[in-house]
Design an enzyme around this catalytic site. Structure first.
Site, mmCIF file in Angstrom:
data_model
loop_
_atom_site.group_PDB
_atom_site.id
_atom_site.type_symbol
_atom_site.label_atom_id
_atom_site.label_comp_id
_atom_site.label_asym_id
_atom_site.label_seq_id
_atom_site.Cartn_x
_atom_site.Cartn_y
_atom_site.Cartn_z
ATOM 1 N N ARG A 272 0.967 -1.084 -0.029
ATOM 2 C CA ARG A 272 -0.093 -0.038 0.048
ATOM 3 C C ARG A 272 0.745 1.312 0.185
ATOM 4 O O ARG A 272 1.893 1.508 0.729
ATOM 5 C CB ARG A 272 -0.808 0.120 1.187
ATOM 6 C CG ARG A 272 -2.220 -0.743 1.311
ATOM 7 C CD ARG A 272 -3.134 -0.508 -0.117
ATOM 8 N NE ARG A 272 -4.336 -1.373 0.093
ATOM 9 C CZ ARG A 272 -4.397 -2.289 -0.820
ATOM 10 N NH1 ARG A 272 -3.378 -2.677 -1.561
ATOM 11 N NH2 ARG A 272 -5.436 -3.111 -1.002
ATOM 12 N N GLU B 109 -4.133 7.131 -5.936
ATOM 13 C CA GLU B 109 -3.990 6.403 -7.220
ATOM 14 C C GLU B 109 -5.544 6.826 -7.857
ATOM 15 O O GLU B 109 -6.306 6.996 -7.423
ATOM 16 C CB GLU B 109 -4.129 4.909 -7.003
ATOM 17 C CG GLU B 109 -2.814 4.451 -6.337
ATOM 18 C CD GLU B 109 -2.900 2.818 -5.870
ATOM 19 O OE1 GLU B 109 -3.773 2.284 -6.243
ATOM 20 O OE2 GLU B 109 -2.087 2.389 -5.085
ATOM 21 N N HIS C 24 -0.428 -0.085 -9.865
ATOM 22 C CA HIS C 24 -1.273 -1.216 -9.060
ATOM 23 C C HIS C 24 -1.468 -2.355 -10.013
ATOM 24 O O HIS C 24 -2.820 -2.675 -9.966
ATOM 25 C CB HIS C 24 -2.350 -0.340 -8.423
ATOM 26 C CG HIS C 24 -2.600 -1.247 -7.095
ATOM 27 N ND1 HIS C 24 -3.190 -0.384 -6.075
ATOM 28 C CD2 HIS C 24 -2.718 -2.433 -6.583
ATOM 29 C CE1 HIS C 24 -3.205 -1.426 -5.029
ATOM 30 N NE2 HIS C 24 -3.102 -2.409 -5.425
HETATM 31 C C1 DGY Z 1 -5.228 -5.939 -3.031
HETATM 32 O O1 DGY Z 1 -5.954 -7.291 -3.269
HETATM 33 O O2 DGY Z 1 -5.217 -5.735 -1.968
HETATM 34 C C2 DGY Z 1 -4.489 -5.628 -3.953
HETATM 35 O O3 DGY Z 1 -3.795 -4.494 -3.631
HETATM 36 C C3 DGY Z 1 -4.923 -5.580 -5.419
HETATM 37 O O4 DGY Z 1 -5.418 -6.818 -5.974
#
Ligand code: DGY
Length: 340
Positions: free
Chosen positions: A249, A278, A297
């Protein structure tokens, strides 16, 4: 949930989907429930989300839908929030639990894809793959092979410091071992001896890990404890020759601190798949530095992984609305508030 979940009445349940999702979602949910959806790849507007929540029994959302206290307060019938992601930092889980709302996610199925992307960033950065591609495309490759041309660094015999040693952190360790790397990890709790032996991984305090690693890779959930954990001061502990990778993150890293460290060449480079905001805003300091590799991402972005995430997210909704244990429950305490 008892009588509400009687199969003869489940058709009365409404499930709201905040996006277009892969095929398994409609295959699993449509025969059973009334589906309403935002038939788009763009996020649903806030007002629309709040209004849909007033009548929904189930919600299938993504990590960019903010399911906070205000949203949950509008949800009078809601029994489950199923997020199409492993991370659930966009959901106020405490409020959901107090309101008897099940929160589920999609762990496991995206572990390999995310670990693969982590290694892709490490390799591409350290071997200057994108830089080399751009050199050719821009017609600037104008010298025949010579010994000191575009030298990068090896992975083999280098140390990777993995911050967060859950499923994805360990999958990264497994791959890094394949590249002949030494594995150090930091985690809130030290993992069992058996896991350490299996992955040939050694526990390090965070500061030591930052000081001794050639690659530092972050695999933490976003919580109040991890927000901004990798501050400028922490980044400064890293070797000048080291790379920072983040596929977890964005908010875990202080982005302006990182941009400063990169600009001053206090570390060798960074590979980032996740960001504070984002999509990345035009004013982001990360766009002003060179020794960086950015992906939008993409951690779980493979056809197979997204399909399996769809199966899991939809099965979670189906199960809870039918009064069956979901596949992956985030807030197990909710069972006391609203037994299935
Ligand atoms: C998640 O699943 O948390 C990822 O960041 C996106 O697939």
């Amino acid at each position: 949930m008892g009588s509400e979940s009687n199969p003869s009445t489940v058709r009365d349940f409404t499930v709201y989907l905040t996006r277009r999702f892969p095929e398994p979602v409609s295959r699993i949910l449509e025969p059973l429930f009334e589906i309403t959806l935002n038939d788009s790849n763009s996020p649903v507007g806030r007002d629309e989300l709040l209004s849909q929540l007033e009548t929904a029994d189930g919600l299938l959302c993504t990590l960019s839908d903010e399911i906070d206290g205000e949203a949950l307060a509008r949800a009078q019938r809601l029994k489950i929030v199923s997020t199409y992601s492993a991370g659930y930092d966009h959901i106020d889980v405490d409020v959901a639990t107090n309101r008897g709302i099940y929160v589920t996610n999609t762990p496991d199925v995206l572990t390999d894809a995310t670990a693969d992307l982590t290694l892709a960033l490490m390799l591409a950065l350290s071997r200057r793959v994108v830089e080399g591609h751009n050199l050719i495309i821009s017609r600037e490759w104008d010298m025949p092979w010579f010994p000191s041309f575009m030298l990068g660094s090896d992975l083999s015999k280098k140390t990777i410091g993995i911050i967060g040693f859950g499923r994805i952190g360990r999958a990264v360790a497994k791959r890094a071992r394949g590249f002949g790397m030494k594995i150090r990890y930091h985690n809130s709790v030290q993992v069992s001896k058996a896991v350490e032996v299996e992955l040939d991984a050694r526990y390090s305090p965070l500061e030591t890990l930052l000081m001794e690693s050639d690659f530092v890779s972050i695999h933490l959930p976003l919580t109040n404890k991890t927000r901004n954990l990798i501050s400028y001061e922490m980044i400064k502990l890293m070797k000048r020759s080291a790379y920072l990778i983040n596929t977890s993150r964005g908010m875990i890293v202080d982005e302006s601190g990182l941009a400063d460290a990169l600009r001053r060449e206090e570390i060798a480079g960074a590979g980032l798949d996740v960001f504070n905001t984002e999509p990345l805003t035009e004013s982001s300091p990360l766009l002003e530095v060179n020794n960086i590799l950015l992906t939008p991402h993409l951690g779980s972005a493979t056809v197979g992984t997204r399909y399996r995430m769809g199966e899991m997210a939809a099965s979670n909704i189906r199960n809870v609305l039918l009064g069956i244990e979901p596949v992956s429950l985030v807030n197990s305490e909710v069972r006391r508030r609203r037994p299935l």
